[in-house]
Design an enzyme around this catalytic site. Structure first.
Site, mmCIF file in Angstrom:
data_model
loop_
_atom_site.group_PDB
_atom_site.id
_atom_site.type_symbol
_atom_site.label_atom_id
_atom_site.label_comp_id
_atom_site.label_asym_id
_atom_site.label_seq_id
_atom_site.Cartn_x
_atom_site.Cartn_y
_atom_site.Cartn_z
ATOM 1 N N SER A 9 47.883 19.889 48.924
ATOM 2 C CA SER A 9 48.672 19.077 47.999
ATOM 3 C C SER A 9 49.552 18.111 48.777
ATOM 4 C CB SER A 9 49.549 19.974 47.133
ATOM 5 O OG SER A 9 50.474 19.176 46.420
ATOM 6 N N HIS A 34 44.725 17.406 47.056
ATOM 7 C CA HIS A 34 45.244 17.651 45.715
ATOM 8 C C HIS A 34 46.369 16.660 45.441
ATOM 9 C CE1 HIS A 34 45.823 20.361 42.231
ATOM 10 N NE2 HIS A 34 47.119 20.085 42.367
ATOM 11 N N ASP A 36 49.260 15.640 42.806
ATOM 12 C CA ASP A 36 50.050 16.107 41.664
ATOM 13 C C ASP A 36 50.694 14.926 40.953
ATOM 14 O OD1 ASP A 36 49.910 19.038 41.699
ATOM 15 O OD2 ASP A 36 50.799 18.847 43.685
ATOM 16 N N MET A 38 52.965 13.610 38.003
ATOM 17 C CA MET A 38 53.998 14.115 37.082
ATOM 18 C C MET A 38 54.713 12.943 36.425
ATOM 19 S SD MET A 38 55.654 17.037 39.503
ATOM 20 C CE MET A 38 54.662 17.925 40.698
ATOM 21 N N HIS A 67 45.545 16.365 39.559
ATOM 22 C CA HIS A 67 46.126 17.269 38.548
ATOM 23 C C HIS A 67 47.123 16.476 37.709
ATOM 24 C CE1 HIS A 67 48.848 21.104 37.976
ATOM 25 N NE2 HIS A 67 48.396 20.623 36.845
ATOM 26 N N MET A 69 49.829 16.339 35.298
ATOM 27 C CA MET A 69 50.907 17.066 34.611
ATOM 28 C C MET A 69 51.679 16.052 33.777
ATOM 29 S SD MET A 69 52.221 19.519 37.646
ATOM 30 C CE MET A 69 51.400 18.827 39.056
ATOM 31 N N MET A 138 48.246 27.989 37.074
ATOM 32 C CA MET A 138 49.497 27.721 37.787
ATOM 33 C C MET A 138 50.203 29.041 38.091
ATOM 34 S SD MET A 138 49.664 24.483 38.266
ATOM 35 C CE MET A 138 51.325 24.415 38.956
ATOM 36 N N GLY A 143 56.170 21.180 38.635
ATOM 37 C CA GLY A 143 57.263 20.219 38.745
ATOM 38 C C GLY A 143 57.695 19.966 40.172
ATOM 39 N N GLY A 146 57.202 24.138 46.777
ATOM 40 C CA GLY A 146 58.106 25.046 47.475
ATOM 41 C C GLY A 146 58.679 26.155 46.605
ATOM 42 N N ASP A 176 47.403 27.397 42.004
ATOM 43 C CA ASP A 176 48.349 26.419 42.549
ATOM 44 C C ASP A 176 49.763 26.926 42.340
ATOM 45 O OD1 ASP A 176 49.852 24.220 43.255
ATOM 46 O OD2 ASP A 176 48.982 22.853 41.780
ATOM 47 N N GLY A 177 50.504 27.059 43.446
ATOM 48 C CA GLY A 177 51.907 27.445 43.365
ATOM 49 C C GLY A 177 52.225 28.616 44.272
ATOM 50 N N GLY A 178 52.957 28.348 45.335
ATOM 51 C CA GLY A 178 53.355 29.428 46.246
ATOM 52 C C GLY A 178 52.198 30.052 47.000
#
Length: 219
Positions: A9, A34, A36, A38, A67, A69, A138, A143, A146, A176-178
């Site tokens: 990402s 990736h 993102d 937003m 992606h 969002m 997700m 948003g 980190g 996706d996420g952490g």
């Protein structure tokens, strides 16, 4: 085709050196980029639009995993496809007519993905699993990069894996996420096949190449 892919990402990249960092992740063996997107409405942050996708396409031959969002994503599908997206992933929470949105994405010659937020039940994506090329779960609230991984997303991935297998679907099951060296093996065990990593790659204390290598070694 690889059975598993790492999608880096660019949200965590250094944008003053974006071209260099894209070249670095590509050289280090990352599979996808990736992006993102937003809009400050559906999620609290505002990030990048088709213009950045266009520059990523010029900077790299890697698939661009975009992606969206954003609210009313159908207004921008064509612009992102023209900019060079390889796949467009849209949220069940923002698409009242998901069947048509997925159809429209495919008609533009790109892969169509469907994504659900941590608070959204799996039942919301089930009607679209047969037609999706990718399903994204997700594991943080979208948003910002980190954020801390939400372990309850593991059960969601396992449930969707069973449904995709029952359908005989070859869709990617993306998370996706952490995602890092601790959480990736848990998601792999649950059945995920594509892993989005931001901080674990671009903010790795030993550098980008080490970040990618440590994730890839787990696949």
């Amino acid at each position: 085709m690889n059975k598993y892919v790492i999608s880096s990402s660019i949200l965590s990249a250094d944008f003053t050196r974006l071209g260099e960092q894209i070249a670095e992740v590509e050289a280090a063996g990352v599979d996808w980029l990736h992006v993102d997107v937003m809009d400050g409405h559906f999620v609290p942050n505002i990030t990048m639009g088709p213009f950045i996708v266009e520059w990523c396409r010029k900077a790299s031959k890697l698939p661009l995993d975009v992606h969206l969002m954003i609210e009313k994503p159908e207004r921008y599908l064509e612009a992102f496809a023209k900019a060079g997206a390889s796949g467009l992933t849209v949220h069940v929470e923002t698409c009242p007519d998901m069947h048509n949105t997925l159809k429209k994405i495919k008609s533009l010659g790109v892969k169509a993905g469907v994504v659900l937020n941590p608070a959204t039940p799996v039942s919301e994506v089930e009607p679209y699993l047969a037609e999706a090329d990718l399903v994204l779960v997700m594991s943080v609230n979208p948003g910002y990069s980190g954020q801390k991984f939400m372990p309850e997303s593991i059960a969601k991935v396992a449930h969707i894996r069973k449904r995709l297998d029952a359908l005989g679907s070859s869709a990617w099951l993306e998370v996706d996420g952490g995602i890092d060296t601790v959480t990736l093996p848990k998601m792999k065990a649950a059945g995920a096949t594509a892993y989005v990593a931001a901080t674990a790659i671009f903010k790795n204390p030993n550098g980008i190449e080490a970040g990618i290598r440590s994730l890839k070694s787990l696949l």
